[in-house]
Design an enzyme around this catalytic site. Structure first.
Site, short mmCIF file in Angstrom:
data_model
loop_
_atom_site.label_atom_id
_atom_site.label_comp_id
_atom_site.label_asym_id
_atom_site.label_seq_id
_atom_site.Cartn_x
_atom_site.Cartn_y
_atom_site.Cartn_z
N ASP A 36 38.38 13.28 34.36
CA ASP A 36 37.74 11.97 34.28
C ASP A 36 37.40 11.56 32.84
OD1 ASP A 36 37.62 12.15 37.14
OD2 ASP A 36 35.75 13.26 36.98
N GLU A 212 38.51 4.12 43.16
CA GLU A 212 37.41 4.65 42.35
C GLU A 212 37.79 4.50 40.89
OE1 GLU A 212 37.07 8.72 43.59
OE2 GLU A 212 39.04 9.26 42.84
O1 FUB Z 1 35.79 14.19 39.26
C1 FUB Z 1 35.18 13.88 40.48
C2 FUB Z 1 35.69 12.57 41.01
O2 FUB Z 1 37.07 12.63 41.26
C3 FUB Z 1 35.53 11.41 40.07
O3 FUB Z 1 34.25 10.90 40.00
C4 FUB Z 1 36.54 10.51 40.67
O4 FUB Z 1 36.84 9.38 39.92
C5 FUB Z 1 37.69 11.44 40.85
O5 FUB Z 1 38.37 11.67 39.65
#
Ligand code: FUB
Length: 451
Positions: A36, A212
């Site tokens: 991320d 997301e």
């Molecule tokens: O790294 C945990 C979660 O997985 C992140 O918050 C999301 O965006 C995905 O990458």
């Protein structure tokens, strides 16, 4: 089991605190897992704010298979060498956070008025939500940060992405979920912490799949809202544009096509005039819950649209005098394979199964007049070896140097061999290491460098 996990995390932490790694290509660092990544530029330095995957969570710990205890910060000025500034926040230091939950997902950091604000999601001890968003304030992009006693009110979600507009207005994008309402934005007061009004659902983007990883940036007066979408195990980065930071956004398409059955999460940044997408992939571990940050250069069309970019091994940055060039992070490879090197404290790869008439192409190496006149290669060979030639521009281009590789005592017995340049070159060049010799496998290559 719990002891093992603690031990593993402690050992990893010791390694992290005591090491500084220079890794030029993708992934950007290999001494720890990083996911991320949010890249930001402050005072001509590029900082990366990733999350941190580790192994060893019990069934009660972590969520969705992720085990994420803390955050580190990295910086670079050449996109080749990345400095690990160490741990900036541990899960058990979050004043409002539940203990030992390993749920420290994607963070971000932004500057406003000379202060740096670090945003992160955490699992709240009051159980008010899956995740709340916390903030810390510092005078420096690498901290230490003073962590707010409570999370930001009104905000329930993951993947915080703060954005300060040219008129000083502050927005926080966040979200995570399926369909309508998955991604949201809320305006914040100038203190960067308190909400101004209520969250608003981002409108105008396709509602299909799980979405997301909100990330907003502005270019030539256009607001680019970008996100990651998973649909039937296909993860891709997409975006929409608007003339208003609150939307609605017009869907524009893909930034990075599907990378496989695992998450992707990105940020987009301009550094020294070029645009880059930072993202993650799981090439070191082969486990999509143990990810590593990467980066690619991206381009915009004349109409402002992003030219879709595939993930590569070569990545970004221009190695210069003294930088290790890992040819296994190639642009093109003929008559050879890539494999892991055995028994390394930090995982790294090698070029193996090298055969005559093959070559490896590696783009954009900087040759500075007077600074480089020696070619060094770290090689091994369990046979009679062969010649490793260094050509410029194409496999038959001008010859810069030639190393005679003999049997080194086995494929795991490495030697650094150096020769003076026999040719001349300067500027940014695509290099071709060509493999010469008889039948069979000639040698393996760990890295090369020019000094
Ligand atoms: O790294 C945990 C979660 O997985 C992140 O918050 C999301 O965006 C995905 O990458």
């Amino acid at each position: 089991m719990f002891f093992n996990m603690k031990l593993k995390i402690t050992l990893i932490s010791i390694l992290i605190i005591t090491t500084f790694y220079s890794i030029a290509q993708n992934p950007l660092v290999t001494h720890m897992y990083t996911a991320d990544p949010t890249a930001r530029v402050f005072n001509n330095t590029l900082y990366v704010y990733p999350s941190h995957d580790v192994e060893g969570c019990t069934e009660e710990q972590g969520s969705n298979g992720f085990c994420m205890p803390d955050y580190h910060i990295f910086s670079t000025t050449d996109l080749v060498n990345y400095k690990d500034h160490g741990r900036v926040l541990d899960q058990n230091e979050v004043p409002w956070g539940a203990k030992d939950k390993f749920g420290m997902w994607a963070p971000d950091c932004i500057e406003n008025g000379g202060k740096y604000y670090y945003y992160f999601p955490g699992i709240p001890k009051d159980k008010s939500s899956f995740r709340r968003i916390g903030v810390g304030v510092s005078d420096s992009p690498t901290g230490p940060f003073k962590w707010e006693e409570n999370y930001i009110s009104e905000v329930h979600g993951i993947d915080p992405n703060p954005f300060v507009d040219d008129n000083g207005k502050v927005y926080l994008y966040y979200g995570g979920g399926k369909g309508t309402g998955a991604l949201k934005v809320i305006e914040l007061k100038n203190n960067m912490i308190e909400p101004k009004g209520k969250p608003k659902v981002i409108e105008g983007i396709p509602e299909y799949g799980y979405r997301e990883a909100s990330f907003m940036f502005k270019r030539n007066g256009i607001y680019y809202f970008t996100w990651a979408r998973v649909n039937q195990n296909n993860y891709e980065l997409e975006y929409g544009t608007s003339d208003n930071p609150l939307g609605p956004f017009k869907f524009q398409g893909v930034i990075m096509p599907n990378i496989g059955n695992g998450t992707n999460h990105h940020s987009i940044v301009n550094y020294k005039g070029k645009w880059y997408v930072f993202y993650h992939y799981w090439s070191i571990s082969d486990n999509n819950r143990l990810r590593s940050m990467r980066a690619e250069e991206i381009e915009f069309n004349k109409d402002g649209n992003i030219v879709p970019k595939e993930a590569t091994l070569r990545g970004i940055g221009m190695p210069k005098a003294g930088d290790l060039i890992h040819l296994d992070r190639y642009n093109n490879l003929v008559n050879a394979k890539v494999g892991l090197i055995k028994d390394q404290p930090v995982k790294s790869w090698q070029i193996t199964h090298v055969k005559a008439y093959g070559w490896v192409q590696f783009n954009s190496v900087l040759f500075e007049k007077g600074k480089q006149n020696t070619f060094t290669a770290r090689v091994s060979s369990g046979t009679n070896g062969g010649q490793l030639e260094l050509h410029i521009d194409n496999p038959k281009g001008p010859l810069l140097a030639k190393i005679e590789v003999k049997n080194t005592g086995g494929w795991d017995s490495w030697k650094e061999l150096s020769v003076p340049f026999i040719g001349k070159t300067k500027g940014v060049k695509d290099i071709y290491a060509t493999f010469k010799g008889n039948n069979g496998y000639l040698y393996n290559i760990d890295w090369i460098k020019f000094e």
